[in-house]
Design a protein around this motif. Structure first.
Motif, short mmCIF file in Angstrom:
data_model
loop_
_atom_site.label_atom_id
_atom_site.label_comp_id
_atom_site.label_asym_id
_atom_site.label_seq_id
_atom_site.Cartn_x
_atom_site.Cartn_y
_atom_site.Cartn_z
N TYR A 117 -38.51 38.45 10.87
CA TYR A 117 -38.40 39.62 11.73
C TYR A 117 -38.48 39.19 13.20
O TYR A 117 -37.66 39.60 14.01
N VAL A 118 -39.45 38.36 13.50
CA VAL A 118 -39.65 37.88 14.88
C VAL A 118 -38.40 37.16 15.38
O VAL A 118 -37.96 37.37 16.52
N ASN A 119 -37.78 36.35 14.54
CA ASN A 119 -36.59 35.60 14.94
C ASN A 119 -35.40 36.49 15.27
O ASN A 119 -34.49 36.06 15.97
N PHE A 120 -35.38 37.71 14.75
CA PHE A 120 -34.24 38.59 14.96
C PHE A 120 -34.51 39.73 15.94
O PHE A 120 -33.74 40.69 16.00
N LEU A 135 -30.71 52.86 7.82
CA LEU A 135 -30.61 52.95 9.28
C LEU A 135 -30.14 51.62 9.84
O LEU A 135 -30.54 50.56 9.35
N SER A 136 -29.33 51.68 10.89
CA SER A 136 -28.90 50.47 11.59
C SER A 136 -29.28 50.61 13.05
O SER A 136 -29.10 51.68 13.64
N GLY A 137 -29.81 49.54 13.61
CA GLY A 137 -30.21 49.56 15.01
C GLY A 137 -30.67 48.19 15.45
O GLY A 137 -30.55 47.21 14.72
N VAL A 138 -31.21 48.16 16.66
CA VAL A 138 -31.66 46.90 17.25
C VAL A 138 -33.16 46.73 16.99
O VAL A 138 -33.95 47.64 17.28
N LEU A 139 -33.53 45.60 16.43
CA LEU A 139 -34.93 45.28 16.18
C LEU A 139 -35.60 45.05 17.53
O LEU A 139 -35.27 44.11 18.24
N LYS A 140 -36.51 45.96 17.91
CA LYS A 140 -37.13 45.90 19.23
C LYS A 140 -38.40 45.06 19.27
O LYS A 140 -38.61 44.29 20.21
N ARG A 145 -47.55 43.40 10.60
CA ARG A 145 -46.65 43.82 9.51
C ARG A 145 -45.81 45.03 9.91
O ARG A 145 -45.06 45.56 9.09
N ASP A 146 -45.94 45.49 11.16
CA ASP A 146 -45.18 46.65 11.65
C ASP A 146 -44.04 46.19 12.54
O ASP A 146 -44.16 45.20 13.26
N PHE A 147 -42.92 46.93 12.48
CA PHE A 147 -41.79 46.62 13.34
C PHE A 147 -41.11 47.91 13.79
O PHE A 147 -41.25 48.95 13.15
N THR A 148 -40.39 47.81 14.91
CA THR A 148 -39.72 48.97 15.49
C THR A 148 -38.24 48.66 15.66
O THR A 148 -37.87 47.59 16.15
N VAL A 149 -37.42 49.64 15.26
CA VAL A 149 -35.97 49.52 15.37
C VAL A 149 -35.48 50.69 16.23
O VAL A 149 -35.83 51.84 15.99
N ALA A 150 -34.66 50.37 17.25
CA ALA A 150 -34.05 51.40 18.10
C ALA A 150 -32.70 51.77 17.49
O ALA A 150 -31.81 50.94 17.37
N VAL A 151 -32.58 53.04 17.08
CA VAL A 151 -31.37 53.53 16.43
C VAL A 151 -30.68 54.52 17.36
O VAL A 151 -31.33 55.42 17.91
N VAL A 166 -28.51 58.55 22.34
CA VAL A 166 -29.70 57.93 22.93
C VAL A 166 -30.35 57.02 21.89
O VAL A 166 -30.17 57.20 20.68
N ASP A 167 -31.13 56.06 22.38
CA ASP A 167 -31.88 55.18 21.47
C ASP A 167 -33.17 55.89 21.06
O ASP A 167 -33.95 56.32 21.91
N VAL A 168 -33.36 56.02 19.75
CA VAL A 168 -34.58 56.61 19.21
C VAL A 168 -35.31 55.52 18.43
O VAL A 168 -34.73 54.89 17.54
N ASP A 169 -36.57 55.30 18.78
CA ASP A 169 -37.38 54.27 18.12
C ASP A 169 -37.90 54.78 16.78
O ASP A 169 -38.43 55.89 16.68
N HIS A 170 -37.74 53.94 15.75
CA HIS A 170 -38.28 54.21 14.42
C HIS A 170 -39.20 53.06 14.07
O HIS A 170 -38.79 51.90 14.12
#
Length: 187
Positions: A117-120, A135-140, A145-151, A166-170
């Motif tokens: 996850y960190v590498n991407f 969902l598809s988006g940018v790994l922010k 063990r938690d991660f956020t994706v901007a969709v 707009v970018d919505v964080d999930h």
């Protein structure tokens, strides 16, 4: 004498002495299976002082060993060969017969460890949530063990006639999603 040899000897003695007419016994077969923890320790020894990290080790009942490693800049075939030889030098083919496969985790495969996850971070990923939404988006970001994706989503903003992209964080927990993987884009 191993248990198998003992039982065979016991059975032949019983039969020869005429005692096997009504007696029964259980034949127990034992075999040596390669221990995953031993393979893991060998791989960890090779990884020491290298920028590679372990993604997965699988050892099947038929002694097929699959080792997956990864690196922030990709995996070189020469390093896979070096690791394969390193493992083979430490496992005895006289004691156990095995098939060994060493390779990279695979670019389009779901992430298995947090370091992937960190590498991407900053790259586009696909997430299949626990409830089946894709969902598809940018790994922010990644935090433990938690991660956020901007969709990118269409959102109706106040004072605007039409919805705007707009970018919505999930936010997700790695253990609660079915998968997260790098989204390969062919443009």
């Amino acid at each position: 004498m191993c248990i198998c040899e003992f039982l065979r000897t016991f059975a032949s003695v019983q039969r020869n002495e005429g005692l096997a007419k009504s007696s029964s016994f259980v034949f127990i077969s034992t075999f040596n299976m390669i221990d995953k923890s031993i393979v893991s320790a060998i791989v960890e020894e090779w990884l020491k002082d290298k920028d590679y990290f372990l993604v997965d080790i699988q050892v099947s009942a038929d002694d097929r060993i699959v080792v997956e490693i990864d690196h922030a800049d990709g995996v070189w075939i020469e390093d896979c060969v070096e690791l394969s030889r390193f493992i083979e030098e430490r496992l005895s083919r006289d004691e156990e017969d095995y098939e060994l496969e060493v390779g990279s985790a695979g670019l389009g495969q779901p992430f298995k460890v947090a370091q992937q996850y960190v590498n991407f971070i900053g790259k586009e990923v696909e997430v299949l949530t626990g409830d089946g939404r894709k969902l598809s988006g940018v790994l922010k970001s990644v935090d433990g063990r938690d991660f956020t994706v901007a969709v990118q989503e269409k959102v109706k903003e106040e004072g605007k006639k039409r919805p705007q992209l707009v970018d919505v964080d999930h936010s997700f927990n790695m253990d609660e999603v079915k998968y997260c993987k790098y989204l390969i884009a062919f443009k």
